[in-house]
Design a protein around this motif. Structure first.
Motif, PDB file in Angstrom:
ATOM      1  N   VAL A 226      14.318   3.228  12.626  1.00 44.59           N
ATOM      2  CA  VAL A 226      13.112   3.246  12.525  1.00 44.59           C
ATOM      3  C   VAL A 226      12.433   3.908  10.684  1.00 44.59           C
ATOM      4  CG1 VAL A 226      10.877   4.865  12.522  1.00 44.59           C
ATOM      5  CG2 VAL A 226      12.071   4.616  14.627  1.00 44.59           C
ATOM      6  N   PHE A 227      12.054   3.119  10.061  1.00 49.34           N
ATOM      7  CA  PHE A 227      11.936   3.436   8.566  1.00 49.34           C
ATOM      8  C   PHE A 227      10.070   3.887   8.704  1.00 49.34           C
ATOM      9  CE2 PHE A 227      14.830  -0.499   8.755  1.00 49.34           C
ATOM     10  CZ  PHE A 227      15.212  -0.449   7.730  1.00 49.34           C
ATOM     11  N   ALA A 228      10.225   5.208   7.925  1.00 46.51           N
ATOM     12  CA  ALA A 228       9.264   6.161   7.930  1.00 46.51           C
ATOM     13  C   ALA A 228       9.039   6.216   6.372  1.00 46.51           C
ATOM     14  CB  ALA A 228       9.483   7.215   8.782  1.00 46.51           C
ATOM     15  N   TRP A 229       7.175   6.735   6.086  1.00 42.41           N
ATOM     16  CA  TRP A 229       6.744   7.109   5.173  1.00 42.41           C
ATOM     17  C   TRP A 229       5.654   7.813   5.763  1.00 42.41           C
ATOM     18  CZ3 TRP A 229       7.925   2.469   6.794  1.00 42.41           C
ATOM     19  CH2 TRP A 229       8.261   1.648   5.083  1.00 42.41           C
ATOM     20  N   ALA A 230       5.541   8.541   4.685  1.00 46.71           N
ATOM     21  CA  ALA A 230       4.071  10.029   4.501  1.00 46.71           C
ATOM     22  C   ALA A 230       3.234   9.492   4.213  1.00 46.71           C
ATOM     23  CB  ALA A 230       4.482  10.798   3.888  1.00 46.71           C
TER      24      ALA A 230
ATOM     25  N   GLY B  33       1.029  -1.243   0.032  1.00 46.64           N
ATOM     26  CA  GLY B  33       0.334  -0.024   0.465  1.00 46.64           C
ATOM     27  C   GLY B  33       0.847   0.927   0.312  1.00 46.64           C
ATOM     28  N   ILE B  34       2.143   1.051   0.307  1.00 46.38           N
ATOM     29  CA  ILE B  34       2.744   2.116   0.307  1.00 46.38           C
ATOM     30  C   ILE B  34       3.954   2.133  -1.302  1.00 46.38           C
ATOM     31  CG2 ILE B  34       5.055   3.394   1.428  1.00 46.38           C
ATOM     32  CD1 ILE B  34       3.750   2.965   4.268  1.00 46.38           C
ATOM     33  N   ASP B  35       3.862   3.374  -1.454  1.00 44.21           N
ATOM     34  CA  ASP B  35       5.173   2.859  -3.397  1.00 44.21           C
ATOM     35  C   ASP B  35       6.112   4.551  -3.327  1.00 44.21           C
ATOM     36  OD1 ASP B  35       3.503   5.163  -3.692  1.00 44.21           O
ATOM     37  OD2 ASP B  35       2.773   4.569  -5.337  1.00 44.21           O
ATOM     38  N   SER B  36       6.131   4.689  -1.911  1.00 44.02           N
ATOM     39  CA  SER B  36       7.206   5.962  -2.212  1.00 44.02           C
ATOM     40  C   SER B  36       8.250   5.972  -1.490  1.00 44.02           C
ATOM     41  CB  SER B  36       6.255   7.049  -1.326  1.00 44.02           C
ATOM     42  OG  SER B  36       5.800   7.164   0.057  1.00 44.02           O
ATOM     43  N   ASP B  37       9.172   6.832  -1.937  1.00 38.33           N
ATOM     44  CA  ASP B  37      10.709   6.500  -1.256  1.00 38.33           C
ATOM     45  C   ASP B  37      10.533   6.217   0.801  1.00 38.33           C
ATOM     46  OD1 ASP B  37      11.490   5.794  -4.040  1.00 38.33           O
ATOM     47  OD2 ASP B  37      12.480   8.199  -3.902  1.00 38.33           O
ATOM     48  N   VAL B  38      11.873   5.545   1.181  1.00 34.54           N
ATOM     49  CA  VAL B  38      11.212   5.491   2.624  1.00 34.54           C
ATOM     50  C   VAL B  38      12.490   6.581   3.287  1.00 34.54           C
ATOM     51  CG1 VAL B  38      13.143   3.877   2.382  1.00 34.54           C
ATOM     52  CG2 VAL B  38      11.991   3.828   4.574  1.00 34.54           C
ATOM     53  N   SER B  39      12.446   6.832   4.031  1.00 35.40           N
ATOM     54  CA  SER B  39      12.745   7.672   5.470  1.00 35.40           C
ATOM     55  C   SER B  39      13.670   6.755   6.192  1.00 35.40           C
ATOM     56  CB  SER B  39      12.573   9.050   5.711  1.00 35.40           C
ATOM     57  OG  SER B  39      13.781   9.723   6.568  1.00 35.40           O
TER      58      SER B  39
END
Length: 220
Positions: free
Chosen positions: A154-158, A126-132
């Protein structure tokens, strides 16, 4: 001595016809005939389909997934209003989805924990953006993981605010990648060709506007 009138001449004539016909057929036809026969046989046994890749392993939170690149142990998944320490600044109508994992670099040189490094070896459905990525203990962004020095990351996405909710069970896919060595035009080494190797299903915790360090570590 003349041949006996009873000599079996018919088989000879038959073989002579085969030889003559063979001489008149271009050699390339035999390859076509053989290929056609091969395709007919393989079609009868299910065609030329390659074997299906093995299904990814099913892991639980707390299970380590170890590859030649890194060891990664997914611990938790949290939904939070904002998490600037992880380098994610959600816009209006967004929240932050984060995976807390224990990571160890199994390579022989430092590598980033974020996008372009170890962070690319996992994806969230459900997430296709780059990870921070940030270290959990000191919030260092995109930290360089030293060989065989474990750290909690901590791997995070908006994500859209309604993309996830508390108690959702979300699959996290973990990949095994191959080490590629460049030559000629490109040089250096990097991890590429990801293969789905394992899936961890985590239950989402909604921590609202934030959570203190003690609770985030699962000790509250």
């Amino acid at each position: 001595m003349p041949e006996s009138p009873t000599a079996p001449t018919e088989p000879k004539r038959r073989f002579a016809w085969v030889r003559a016909a063979t001489d008149r057929v271009p050699t390339r036809w035999f390859a076509g005939i053989a290929t056609g026969a091969f395709l007919l046989v393989t079609a009868a046994f299910g065609g030329l389909a390659t074997a299906s890749p093995p299904a990814p392993a099913r892991l639980e939170p707390g299970d380590a997934h170890v590859t030649a690149e890194r060891s990664l142990t997914v611990q938790r998944a949290v939904l939070i209003d904002e998490l600037p320490d992880a380098g994610v600044l959600p816009e209006a109508g967004e929240r932050v989805f984060a995976i807390v994992a224990d990571v160890e670099n199994e390579w022989d040189r430092p590598v980033s924990a974020g996008s372009g490094g170890i962070g690319d070896s996992l994806t969230v459905e459900g997430i296709d953006s780059d990870v921070s990525a940030a270290r959990y203990d000191d919030t260092t962004l995109s930290p360089q993981m030293q060989p065989h020095v474990p750290a909690r990351i901590v791997f995070a996405w908006a994500v859209p605010a309604d993309a996830f909710a508390a108690d959702d069970e979300v699959p996290v896919t973990l990949y095994a990648r191959s080490l590629y060595t460049g030559s000629f035009v490109t040089t250096g080494q990097w991890w590429t060709d990801p293969v789905r190797d394992a899936v961890v299903t985590v239950e989402v915790e909604d921590v609202g506007a934030g959570v203190d360090a003690e609770d985030a570590d699962g000790q509250g």
